[in-house]
Every structure is written in structure tokens, then in C-alpha cells.
Design a protein around this motif. Structure first.
Motif, PDB file in Angstrom:
ATOM      1  N   GLY A 233       0.830  -1.197   0.000  1.00 34.75           N
ATOM      2  CA  GLY A 233       0.000   0.000   0.000  1.00 34.75           C
ATOM      3  C   GLY A 233       0.866   1.249   0.000  1.00 34.75           C
ATOM      4  N   GLU A 234       0.483   2.212  -0.790  1.00 33.71           N
ATOM      5  CA  GLU A 234       1.211   3.490  -0.850  1.00 33.71           C
ATOM      6  C   GLU A 234       0.348   4.584  -0.204  1.00 33.71           C
ATOM      7  OE1 GLU A 234       4.388   1.771  -2.301  1.00 33.71           O
ATOM      8  OE2 GLU A 234       4.234   3.910  -1.800  1.00 33.71           O
ATOM      9  N   PRO A 235       0.858   5.290   0.791  1.00 30.07           N
ATOM     10  CA  PRO A 235       0.046   6.342   1.428  1.00 30.07           C
ATOM     11  C   PRO A 235      -0.414   7.376   0.402  1.00 30.07           C
ATOM     12  CG  PRO A 235       2.025   5.894   2.718  1.00 30.07           C
ATOM     13  CD  PRO A 235       2.183   5.140   1.424  1.00 30.07           C
ATOM     14  N   LEU A 236      -1.674   7.772   0.525  1.00 26.87           N
ATOM     15  CA  LEU A 236      -2.262   8.760  -0.391  1.00 26.87           C
ATOM     16  C   LEU A 236      -2.040  10.160   0.162  1.00 26.87           C
ATOM     17  CD1 LEU A 236      -5.697   6.907  -0.839  1.00 26.87           C
ATOM     18  CD2 LEU A 236      -3.744   6.848  -2.429  1.00 26.87           C
ATOM     19  N   ASP A 237      -2.119  11.140  -0.715  1.00 26.01           N
ATOM     20  CA  ASP A 237      -2.088  12.534  -0.241  1.00 26.01           C
ATOM     21  C   ASP A 237      -3.435  12.836   0.396  1.00 26.01           C
ATOM     22  OD1 ASP A 237      -0.225  13.738  -3.147  1.00 26.01           O
ATOM     23  OD2 ASP A 237       0.416  12.869  -1.220  1.00 26.01           O
ATOM     24  N   ILE A 238      -3.421  13.186   1.647  1.00 25.01           N
ATOM     25  CA  ILE A 238      -4.684  13.419   2.359  1.00 25.01           C
ATOM     26  C   ILE A 238      -5.486  14.527   1.663  1.00 25.01           C
ATOM     27  CG2 ILE A 238      -5.732  14.070   4.574  1.00 25.01           C
ATOM     28  CD1 ILE A 238      -4.200  11.493   4.767  1.00 25.01           C
ATOM     29  N   GLY A 239      -6.755  14.247   1.409  1.00 20.31           N
ATOM     30  CA  GLY A 239      -7.614  15.268   0.824  1.00 20.31           C
ATOM     31  C   GLY A 239      -7.445  15.435  -0.667  1.00 20.31           C
ATOM     32  N   ARG A 240      -6.799  14.458  -1.311  1.00 21.01           N
ATOM     33  CA  ARG A 240      -6.611  14.556  -2.756  1.00 21.01           C
ATOM     34  C   ARG A 240      -7.374  13.422  -3.459  1.00 21.01           C
ATOM     35  NH1 ARG A 240      -6.062  18.951  -3.240  1.00 21.01           N
ATOM     36  NH2 ARG A 240      -4.218  20.270  -2.984  1.00 21.01           N
ATOM     37  N   GLY A 241      -8.200  13.796  -4.448  1.00 24.58           N
ATOM     38  CA  GLY A 241      -8.872  12.785  -5.253  1.00 24.58           C
ATOM     39  C   GLY A 241      -8.056  12.507  -6.494  1.00 24.58           C
ATOM     40  N   ARG A 242      -8.635  11.743  -7.426  1.00 24.57           N
ATOM     41  CA  ARG A 242      -7.918  11.420  -8.663  1.00 24.57           C
ATOM     42  C   ARG A 242      -8.911  11.363  -9.819  1.00 24.57           C
ATOM     43  NH1 ARG A 242      -7.624   4.962  -9.099  1.00 24.57           N
ATOM     44  NH2 ARG A 242      -9.474   4.507  -7.828  1.00 24.57           N
ATOM     45  N   VAL A 243      -8.490  11.782 -10.986  1.00 24.91           N
ATOM     46  CA  VAL A 243      -9.319  11.670 -12.196  1.00 24.91           C
ATOM     47  C   VAL A 243      -8.947  10.361 -12.875  1.00 24.91           C
ATOM     48  CG1 VAL A 243      -9.816  12.665 -14.469  1.00 24.91           C
ATOM     49  CG2 VAL A 243      -9.536  14.159 -12.464  1.00 24.91           C
ATOM     50  N   VAL A 244      -9.924   9.506 -13.104  1.00 28.19           N
ATOM     51  CA  VAL A 244      -9.628   8.216 -13.723  1.00 28.19           C
ATOM     52  C   VAL A 244     -10.034   8.199 -15.197  1.00 28.19           C
ATOM     53  CG1 VAL A 244      -9.718   6.904 -11.569  1.00 28.19           C
ATOM     54  CG2 VAL A 244     -11.812   7.236 -12.876  1.00 28.19           C
ATOM     55  N   ARG A 245     -10.772   9.230 -15.629  1.00 29.41           N
ATOM     56  CA  ARG A 245     -11.162   9.300 -17.044  1.00 29.41           C
ATOM     57  C   ARG A 245     -11.446  10.758 -17.369  1.00 29.41           C
ATOM     58  NH1 ARG A 245     -15.344   5.572 -20.177  1.00 29.41           N
ATOM     59  NH2 ARG A 245     -16.144   6.971 -21.770  1.00 29.41           N
ATOM     60  N   GLU A 246     -10.880  11.243 -18.465  1.00 27.45           N
ATOM     61  CA  GLU A 246     -11.048  12.663 -18.808  1.00 27.45           C
ATOM     62  C   GLU A 246     -12.192  12.867 -19.786  1.00 27.45           C
ATOM     63  OE1 GLU A 246      -7.844  14.708 -16.682  1.00 27.45           O
ATOM     64  OE2 GLU A 246      -9.785  15.245 -17.593  1.00 27.45           O
ATOM     65  N   GLY A 247     -12.983  13.893 -19.570  1.00 21.60           N
ATOM     66  CA  GLY A 247     -14.021  14.287 -20.532  1.00 21.60           C
ATOM     67  C   GLY A 247     -14.181  15.791 -20.422  1.00 21.60           C
ATOM     68  N   ASN A 248     -15.238  16.353 -21.014  1.00 22.19           N
ATOM     69  CA  ASN A 248     -15.368  17.814 -20.912  1.00 22.19           C
ATOM     70  C   ASN A 248     -16.809  18.305 -20.844  1.00 22.19           C
ATOM     71  OD1 ASN A 248     -16.485  17.624 -23.491  1.00 22.19           O
ATOM     72  ND2 ASN A 248     -14.440  17.831 -24.460  1.00 22.19           N
ATOM     73  N   SER A 249     -17.758  17.386 -20.690  1.00 18.36           N
ATOM     74  CA  SER A 249     -19.149  17.849 -20.668  1.00 18.36           C
ATOM     75  C   SER A 249     -19.835  17.504 -19.354  1.00 18.36           C
ATOM     76  CB  SER A 249     -19.903  17.212 -21.841  1.00 18.36           C
ATOM     77  OG  SER A 249     -21.285  17.360 -21.660  1.00 18.36           O
TER      78      SER A 249
END
Ligand SMILES: Cc1ncc(C[n+]2csc(CCOP(=O)(O)OP(=O)(O)O)c2C)c(N)n1
Ligand SMILES: CC(=O)[C@@H](O)[C@H](O)COP(=O)(O)O
Ligand SMILES: [Mg+2]
Length: 647
Positions: A492-508
Motif C-alpha cells: 500500500g502506498e500512502p495517499l495525499d490526504i484530501g486529494r482525489g484522482r481523475v480516472v477518465r477525462e471528458g469535458n461535458s
């Protein structure tokens, strides 16, 4: 009733009135048939078996002797109430147990007048019973009995003592049956279980007391007091004064809870005794009368469908590691490198995976019994001394310890880590066990870190993250059952607290997921793209602290934003809205929707169907986006939205 029925007597019993019409000599046969019927029914439905088998005789004796439902019969936890349900007009539906639209797996007021109190969370029966006894005595026209059946495991919860303490002082007529099978889900823990073992091991106790009792009958007039003292002496001599009598209960027992020849006369006497609270100590065997259960370590506490002949369960082998196993293995991995990590369970070692942790770290694993309140503050105490406690408690059961979470952990900002299993819908256990509220009741607490795993890999990272949070409380939640089968990281790698992640990019359209609905979001994104709606999918990871930068970016770059979580209103989505409102971002005509669990207690079902029924699957997400855009979905759209369901 067919002539070749295996249950000829049971076939005559629709309600306890039919049972009470039988002769006492027929009760043994009723019990045998009731046990067979219980085994057969549960082999078809799955559910809780061991506990019910342990109270077959007790159930028959209680309904035979007491005028139920006028006499109130309360089953603590209620998982042992299948025989009770069969005898109380529900035999025809017993094979719908825990199925969608079927009988509840626990007692439930709405289901039957023979269920005067709903249960599932343990140790409530004596409190409820005392309330009913007081109500009886306050009314002019009631004289009913109140009987609470509580197990030895349930007797490890403080609430039971609060109730006995109050009952003893009020001296109300109340019957408590202690169903002592020397088992919780796992073998029982705590001083109480040792005490009960002493009581039940001094077999001589009953013999001596019988002699004294017989003596009392033959002593000349006026000697009763001496006889009573003699009996009291016997009792004190053998048991040092039962704990229960010190609490104001008249203690009867221990008696064999499977021997109707003992049970019926003793319970008849107890029924007719005109005095304050009485506790009858029944010694039973969990899984009684079914060899596979008797021989199983957990006495077939909870089973999937099984073959009656062999006892072999049909549960399919999980195709992906269950979240619980991933949590346990991740914590073990971390604990190998950090000897300050300790783990606490409240009588759920196997359910939380801490049985695995305990195999490797017996000195650092603590089963406090059914005592979530104590468990949380016990963990807080450990944290004050520099340990890293992981309190592994199901979402629903953590509700029992909320003030401890607030008062003992959050206000003091103690770094207790809460591993919250069974988050969201749990399925067959229904509303009493749904993990609906933990995001709401934790994310409102200042300083708390609240995480939700989107899949097994994320869970592993969140365990590593929680290990490192030494300055405040944290919680990581994950659902019941199998993961999605993603590739697992070595470590397990510690996450940055309070940071989410984008798993797929779109624009609408932007779908912002918190927890394990991420797969449904990805599936919805596929479907939306087929409608020309380019969709971003983001995994928030944290409900607290929120990732404000991510939220601002999604709002700035998309026409529609939808949040989704396996949690009730007041959680992640509410905090996003609160942030947007405070930040003035709601003023710009943003189209935003929050998808949460429904504002109702949802009966048992299959979790994925339950989510679909309440718009928390890909189809529901697509519908929500169309609604936010003010676009009608054509039948073709609806059809397309159902294709390519995730996982
Ligand atoms: C507050 C709470 N915590 C945990 C549980 C999970 N649980 C269900 S049954 C059980 C064991 C109950 O033991 P006991 O009362 O002795 O009943 P038995 O199964 O032995 O008949 C536990 C821990 C629960 N129902 N309620
Ligand atoms: C009766 C009870 O409360 C427990 O047995 C509970 O049903 C366990 O739930 P899981 O099956 O999710 O571990
Ligand atoms: Mg027990």
C-alpha cells in the motif's frame, strides 16, 4: 396434512394456540419436528442456523407456557428466532427468509404481533422488556408477562447491565432467560463468560439446592426462614452470590435448556411466581441437533445454502478477494513493519478479518466482546500511549459507539483508525445492518479524515494512509463482499490526504464518485459518450478533507456534475454542495446532482439490485445526467443505458 408428513404434529400448529392445545407429553416430538423444519428451511435460504437450533426446546416451552402474543416474548439479536417464526404463523413463508420481499432474518414488529420488539443489534431485549413491564403496570387492564431471551454473547454489552441495574432497582415482574451456549459468533470473551462457565460447571450446585429445597418442604412450620437462609447459603457457597442477584434478580438455574422435562416445570413456576425480576439461566448448545453445526467451530452461526445430508455449503468460491480479506492482509503487512499497530474488534473477529491478524499478532489483537462503546474508548486509550489502534467495526455497529467516537476520540483528536466494513447496502441482513450513515456521522466531525475505497487496490492504499495519520482520527470504509478484481499493488502506498484522482477525462459531464460506485460511474461514462456526452470520472477518495481544487476544476470545466456515494444524505455529496455554496460556485447556474442512498430503511435484497432500484447504478447515473440536462430519455436511450453494466 399428508399422512406421510415428516412433521405431523408441527403441521397442526399454525399459531401457539395450536401448540398449547397439545398435551405436554407431545412437546418433545414438536421440538424434534421444529428442529428438522428449521434445518430444512435454512438449507434453502441460508442465514443464521446455529443460534436457532440452540433454542428449539426453549421456543416450544415458552410458547406452550406463556400466552403469546399477549405475553411479550422478546428475542435478543433475533437471529435465533426462526423456530419462533415457524410456530407463530410464518411457517408458510419461512423459506422466504432474508430474500427480497420475504421474511426478515430478525424479529420485526411490522412482520408479526408475536414480535413485540425488533432486533438485530444485540443486548436490547432487557431494556425493551423492562419498558413493556412498566407500561403494563402503569395500565389498569394489563397483567401480561414479559420475557426477554438474551444470549451469553449479548450479555457482554454494557446496555444489558444498564437494563438489569434499572430492573433490579424497580423490582418489576420481568423474566429474563439467559440462553447460555458458551458461544458468541466466535467463542465468547470476557470475565462474564468465565463467570457463567463457573456457574454451569458447578453441577453440584443444582443438586445441593434441590436437597435444601426439599428440606424446606419438610421442615416444621416457622422454619421457612431458616430453610431460605440455608438455600441462600447453598447458593452463596457454590457461586459466591450470583452476579444477577446482586443486581436485584432472583436467579434460577443453571438448567438444561434442551430438556423439556426440566424446562417446562421450571418455567411454569417462574411464570406463576409473583415477584420482581427473575433470571433463568438456561444452558444450551449452539447448533444443537445438527451434527455439521455441532462439529463446526462457529456452530454454523451464519450459513449459505447447504446440503442437509452432508452440511456442505453451496457458497461459490469468491472470484476476487473480499474487501475484508484485503483489509486484513493489508493491515498484517503494515503491522509487520510497525509494532505500534494494534487491532480491536467487538466480537466480530472473522467478520472483520481480525481473526487473520490475530493469528500473526495475538498480542496485538483485542476482542472486547459485544462492546463497541468500550472498544472505541479502549482504542482511544491505546492511542494516548502512542499506539496505532485500528478499530475494525462494521458501519452499522459503530453507530452504537457514536458518543465515544465524538467525545473520546474526535474532541481529543486521538489518532484512532476506524476500519469500517459493510459500508452501504449489505443485502440479506436488511436495514438493521445497512452501513448507511457512517459518512454522515463521521464527516461532520472536525478534524476527522474520512476515506472510501473505490476498489481493493484503493483499500490497500488507504490502510497504508491511515497508518501514517498520527495526529487525528481517520476512517476508511469499504463494502461487504467481493471486490472488482483489480490488480493488487505489492504494497500500500500512502495517499495525499484530501486529494482525489481523475480516472477518465471528458469535458461535458463530470461524475465524482466517493467509494465503490466508481465502476458504475465508468460504465455510465461509456453510455453517456454514446450520446455524445464526453464524461469525466473522478474518484474523490476523501469525503473529509474535500479536494477543493478538484471540485472547482470539475465545476469550471463541465456543464453537469454528479456526485455518487453508497451512503445517506449528509455525507460526501452534501459536503460538496456546502463547499460550492460557500465558495459562491452554486450561483453560476451549475447543474449539479447528488446521488445518495434513499431516505428510507430498505428491506433485504441483493445489494446490486438494491442500488439499481434506487438509481445508484450506471443506468440511474445516466438518467440523472439526462434529467440535469433537461433531456428526455427515449426508450432507445433507456435501452442503451442498460447495456454494458459494470461488474
Ligand atoms: C451491537 C451488535 N454488535 C455485534 C453484533 C453481531 N452479532 C450478531 S449475533 C452475535 C453473537 C451473539 O451471541 P449470543 O448473544 O450468545 O447469541 P448466540 O448466537 O450464541 O445464540 C454478534 C456478535 C450485533 N448483532 N449487535
Ligand atoms: C446476526 C448478526 O448481526 C451477524 O451475524 C451479522 O449478520 C453478520 O453479518 P455479515 O454476514 O455481514 O458478517
Ligand atoms: Mg451465545
Amino acid at each position: 396434512m399428508s399422512s406421510d408428513s415428516k412433521t405431523p404434529l408441527l403441521d397442526q400448529i399454525i399459531t401457539p394456540d395450536d401448540l398449547r392445545a397439545l398435551d405436554e407429553s407431545q412437546l418433545q416430538q414438536v421440538a424434534e419436528e421444529l428442529r428438522a423444519e428449521t434445518i430444512d428451511a435454512v438449507s434453502v435460504t441460508g442465514g443464521h442456523l446455529g443460534a436457532g437450533l440452540g433454542v428449539v426446546e426453549l421456543t416450544v416451552a415458552l410458547h406452550y407456557l406463556f400466552d403469546t402474543p399477549a405475553d411479550r416474548l422478546i428475542w435478543d439479536v433475533g437471529h435465533q428466532a426462526y423456530p419462533h417464526k415457524i410456530l407463530t404463523g410464518r411457517r408458510d413463508r419461512i423459506r422466504t427468509l432474508r430474500q427480497p420481499g420475504g421474511l426478515s432474518g430478525f424479529t420485526k414488529r411490522a412482520e408479526s404481533e408475536y414480535d413485540p420488539f425488533g432486533a438485530a443489534h444485540s443486548s436490547t431485549s432487557i431494556s425493551a422488556g423492562l419498558g413493556m413491564a412498566v407500561a403494563r403496570d402503569l395500565s389498569e387492564d394489563k397483567d401480561n408477562n414479559v420475557i426477554a431471551v438474551i444470549g451469553d454473547g449479548a450479555l457482554s454489552a454494557g446496555m444489558a447491565y444498564e437494563a438489569m441495574n434499572n430492573a433490579g432497582a424497580m423490582d418489576k415482574r420481568l423474566i429474563v432467560i439467559l440462553n447460555d451456549n458458551d458461544m458468541s459468533i466466535a467463542p465468547p470473551v470476557g470475565a462474564i463468560s468465565h463467570y457463567l462457565a463457573r456457574l454451569t460447571s458447578s453441577g453440584t450446585y443444582l443438586y445441593l439446592r434441590d436437597i435444601v429445597k426439599q428440606l424446606a418442604k419438610r421442615l416444621p412450620k416457622g422454619w421457612e426462614r431458616r430453610a431460605a437462609r440455608a438455600e441462600e447459603y447453598t447458593r452463596n457457597f457454590w457461586t459466591g452470590g450470583t452476579l444477577f442477584e446482586e443486581l436485584g434478580f432472583y436467579y434460577v438455574g443453571p438448567i438444561d435448556g434442551h430438556n423439556l422435562e426440566h424446562l417446562v416445570p421450571v418455567l411454569r413456576n417462574v411464570r406463576d411466581a409473583e415477584q420482581g425480576p427473575i433470571l433463568v439461566h438456561c444452558v444450551t448448545q449452539k447448533g444443537k441437533g445438527y451434527e455439521p453445526a455441532e462439529n463446526s467451530a462457529d456452530k454454523y452461526h451464519g450459513v449459505s445454502k447447504f446440503d442437509v445430508i452432508t452440511g456442505a455449503m453451496s457458497k461459490p468460491k469468491p472470484n476476487a478477494p473480499s474487501y475484508t480479506k484485503v483489509f486484513a492482509n493489508s493491515l498484517i503487512d503494515e503491522a509487520r513493519r510497525d509494532d505500534k499497530i494494534v487491532a480491536i474488534t467487538a466480537a466480530m473477529p472473522s467478520g472483520t478479518g481480525l481473526d487473520l491478524f490475530g493469528e500473526e499478532f495475538p498480542e496485538r489483537t483485542f476482542d472486547v466482546g459485544i462492546a463497541e462503546q468500550h472498544g472505541v474508548t479502549f482504542a482511544a486509550g491505546l492511542a494516548t500511549e502512542g499506539y496505532r489502534p485500528f478499530a475494525a467495526i462494521y458501519s452499522t455497529f459503530l453507530q452504537r459507539a457514536y458518543d465515544q467516537v465524538v467525545h473520546d476520540v474526535a474532541i481529543q483528536q486521538l489518532p484512532v483508525r476506524f476500519a469500517i466494513d459493510r459500508a452501504g447496502f449489505v443485502g440479506a441482513d436488511g436495514p438493521t445492518h445497512a452501513g448507511s450513515f457512517d459518512v454522515t456521522y463521521l464527516s461532520c466531525l472536525p478534524g476527522f479524515v474520512v476515506m472510501a475505497a473505490a476498489d481493493e487496490a484503493e483499500l490497500r492504499h488507504m490502510v497504508a494512509t491511515a497508518v501514517q495519520i498520527d495526529d487525528r482520527p481517520s476512517a476508511l470504509r469499504y463494502p461487504r463482499g467481493e471486490g472488482v478484481g483489480v490488480e493488487m499493488p505489492e504494497r500500500g502506498e500512502p495517499l495525499d490526504i484530501g486529494r482525489g484522482r481523475v480516472v477518465r477525462e471528458g469535458n461535458s459531464v463530470a461524475l465524482l464518485s466517493f467509494g465503490a460506485r466508481l465502476q458504475e460511474c465508468l460504465s455510465a461514462a461509456d453510455q453517456l459518450s454514446r450520446h455524445g456526452l464526453s464524461t469525466t470520472v473522478a474518484d474523490a477518495r476523501f469525503a473529509k478533507p474535500l479536494d477543493h481544487d478538484l471540485i472547482r476544476r470539475l465545476v469550471r470545466e463541465h456543464e453537469v456534475v454528479v456526485t455518487i456515494e453508497e451512503a445517506s444524505v449528509g455525507g460526501f455529496g452534501s459536503h460538496v454542495l456546502h463547499f460550492l455554496a460557500q465558495d459562491g460556485l452554486l450561483d453560476q447556474g451549475l447543474k449539479i446532482r447528488t446521488l445518495v442512498l434513499p431516505d428510507e430503511f430498505v428491506d433485504q435484497g441483493k445489494p446490486e439490485q438494491m442500488y439499481a432500484d434506487h438509481g445508484l447504478d450506471a443506468r440511474g447515473i445516466v438518467r440523472t445526467v439526462f434529467s440535469a440536462l433537461g433531456r428526455e430519455m427515449t426508450p432507445e436511450d433507456v435501452g442503451a443505458a442498460g447495456q454494458g453494466d459494470a461488474g
